[in-house]
Design an enzyme around this catalytic site. Structure first.
Site, PDB file in Angstrom:
ATOM      1  N   LYS A   1      -2.228   4.501  19.163  1.00 45.09           N
ATOM      2  CA  LYS A   1      -1.759   3.776  18.069  1.00 45.09           C
ATOM      3  C   LYS A   1      -1.938   2.378  18.863  1.00 45.09           C
ATOM      4  O   LYS A   1      -2.418   1.395  18.128  1.00 45.09           O
ATOM      5  CB  LYS A   1      -0.297   4.316  17.862  1.00 45.09           C
ATOM      6  CG  LYS A   1       0.647   3.565  17.472  1.00 45.09           C
ATOM      7  CD  LYS A   1       0.381   4.305  15.177  1.00 45.09           C
ATOM      8  CE  LYS A   1       0.951   3.194  14.371  1.00 45.09           C
ATOM      9  NZ  LYS A   1       3.030   3.713  14.484  1.00 45.09           N
TER      10      LYS A   1
ATOM     11  N   HIS B   1      11.912  -2.920   0.464  1.00 46.17           N
ATOM     12  CA  HIS B   1      12.256  -1.019   1.175  1.00 46.17           C
ATOM     13  C   HIS B   1      12.961  -1.121  -0.227  1.00 46.17           C
ATOM     14  O   HIS B   1      14.550  -1.678  -0.681  1.00 46.17           O
ATOM     15  CB  HIS B   1      13.496  -0.683   2.490  1.00 46.17           C
ATOM     16  CG  HIS B   1      13.943   0.491   2.472  1.00 46.17           C
ATOM     17  ND1 HIS B   1      13.097   1.217   2.977  1.00 46.17           N
ATOM     18  CD2 HIS B   1      15.339   0.784   2.375  1.00 46.17           C
ATOM     19  CE1 HIS B   1      13.609   2.750   2.389  1.00 46.17           C
ATOM     20  NE2 HIS B   1      15.114   2.558   2.144  1.00 46.17           N
TER      21      HIS B   1
ATOM     22  N   GLY C   1      -0.550  -1.084  -3.942  1.00 44.88           N
ATOM     23  CA  GLY C   1      -0.473  -2.302  -3.917  1.00 44.88           C
ATOM     24  C   GLY C   1       0.549  -3.431  -4.916  1.00 44.88           C
ATOM     25  O   GLY C   1       0.497  -4.615  -5.080  1.00 44.88           O
ATOM     26  N   SER C   2       1.140  -2.619  -5.076  1.00 47.11           N
ATOM     27  CA  SER C   2       1.579  -3.471  -7.327  1.00 47.11           C
ATOM     28  C   SER C   2       2.542  -4.338  -6.171  1.00 47.11           C
ATOM     29  O   SER C   2       3.002  -6.015  -6.641  1.00 47.11           O
ATOM     30  CB  SER C   2       2.849  -3.151  -7.808  1.00 47.11           C
ATOM     31  OG  SER C   2       3.875  -2.147  -6.846  1.00 47.11           O
ATOM     32  N   ASN C   3       3.329  -4.100  -5.013  1.00 47.33           N
ATOM     33  CA  ASN C   3       4.152  -5.791  -4.552  1.00 47.33           C
ATOM     34  C   ASN C   3       2.242  -6.500  -4.058  1.00 47.33           C
ATOM     35  O   ASN C   3       2.969  -8.298  -3.893  1.00 47.33           O
ATOM     36  CB  ASN C   3       4.958  -5.185  -3.569  1.00 47.33           C
ATOM     37  CG  ASN C   3       5.878  -4.774  -3.597  1.00 47.33           C
ATOM     38  OD1 ASN C   3       6.768  -5.569  -4.152  1.00 47.33           O
ATOM     39  ND2 ASN C   3       6.336  -2.798  -4.324  1.00 47.33           N
TER      40      ASN C   3
HETATM   41  C1  GRF Z   1       7.486   0.123  -2.864  1.00 44.01           C
HETATM   42  O1  GRF Z   1       8.060   0.583  -2.929  1.00 44.01           O
HETATM   43  C2  GRF Z   1       8.491  -0.549  -1.309  1.00 44.01           C
HETATM   44  O2  GRF Z   1       9.645  -0.653  -1.295  1.00 44.01           O
HETATM   45  C3  GRF Z   1       8.055   0.646  -0.293  1.00 44.01           C
HETATM   46  O3  GRF Z   1       7.005   1.574  -0.480  1.00 44.01           O
HETATM   47  C4  GRF Z   1       6.367   0.681  -2.079  1.00 44.01           C
HETATM   48  C5  GRF Z   1       5.068   0.095  -2.371  1.00 44.01           C
HETATM   49  O4  GRF Z   1       4.353   0.031  -3.942  1.00 44.01           O
HETATM   50  N1  GRF Z   1       8.206   0.546   1.024  1.00 44.01           N
HETATM   51  P1  GRF Z   1       3.322  -0.865  -3.659  1.00 44.01           P
HETATM   52  O5  GRF Z   1       2.366  -0.327  -2.815  1.00 44.01           O
HETATM   53  O6  GRF Z   1       2.614  -2.013  -3.583  1.00 44.01           O
HETATM   54  O7  GRF Z   1       3.178  -0.633  -5.894  1.00 44.01           O
END
Ligand code: GRF
Length: 185
Positions: A65, A109, A12-14
């Site tokens: 699903k 991505h 979840g760093s994003n």
């Molecule tokens: C990121 O590299 C994103 O591009 C990919 O999965 C990863 C997620 O990282 N889809 P985080 O969980 O947000 O740290």
């Protein structure tokens, strides 16, 4: 104020980068919900830290699903999000969600699409011997990693350390996702 829902399966760093941008008033929105398919994902702890509601759904327990996605759709319908950000969400988005929310779902991505689709974008590009790497933010459609591109950012790397590449990619991701969200909202 715009409503954002984040889907994530891992660290979840994003999610954290988006939330920090909101706290720093760089994005005028609120994360209303985190949807997660992995009970032990660190993103759930991050959501707690920020007092953000989360919805954990266990696909196996749902049996299909369709049922799994319907649980998510019911919650989304309550929230009525303006934008759904996939941030390391490791499941395909199927019809049950797409029929209602296509056009509002974006993904990040860690490669320059259309190259290196799939779950191992960074290592696939590295093992191929690429000298240019990058990040793509795109709309989500029924084809995995194929929706319309919103933003991309590339960099050159001539070293031989994949960890270095990963670090550079994540750094770019955290900036590019915020820029892309702002571009849309
Ligand atoms: C990121 O590299 C994103 O591009 C990919 O999965 C990863 C997620 O990282 N889809 P985080 O969980 O947000 O740290």
């Amino acid at each position: 104020m715009k409503k954002i829902v984040v889907f994530a399966s891992g660290s979840g760093s994003n999610f954290e980068a988006i939330q920090q941008a909101i706290l720093n008033k760089k994005i005028n929105a609120k994360i209303e919900l985190v949807v997660c398919d992995k009970q032990k994902a660190f993103v759930l702890q991050r959501a707690i830290n920020h007092n953000i509601e989360s919805l954990y759904v266990n696909l196996k327990k749902c049996g299909s699903k369709e049922v799994y996605e319907q649980i998510i759709v019911d919650k989304l319908d309550e929230i009525k999000p303006d934008l759904i950000c996939l941030a390391g969400y490791m499941k395909r988005i199927d019809k049950t969600i797409l029929n209602k929310y296509e056009g509002k779902i974006i993904n990040i991505h860690p490669a320059l699409l259309p190259s290196f689709k799939g779950a191992h974008g960074i290592s696939d590009a590295f093992n191929y011997g690429c000298r240019v790497f990058g990040v793509t933010v795109h709309y989500v459609n029924e084809n995995f990693d194929e929706g319309k591109i919103i933003m991309q950012r590339a960099f050159e790397y001539n070293g031989s350390d994949i960890n270095e590449v990963e670090e550079m990619i994540h750094k770019i991701e955290h900036v590019l996702y915020v820029e892309s969200i702002n571009k849309i909202i």
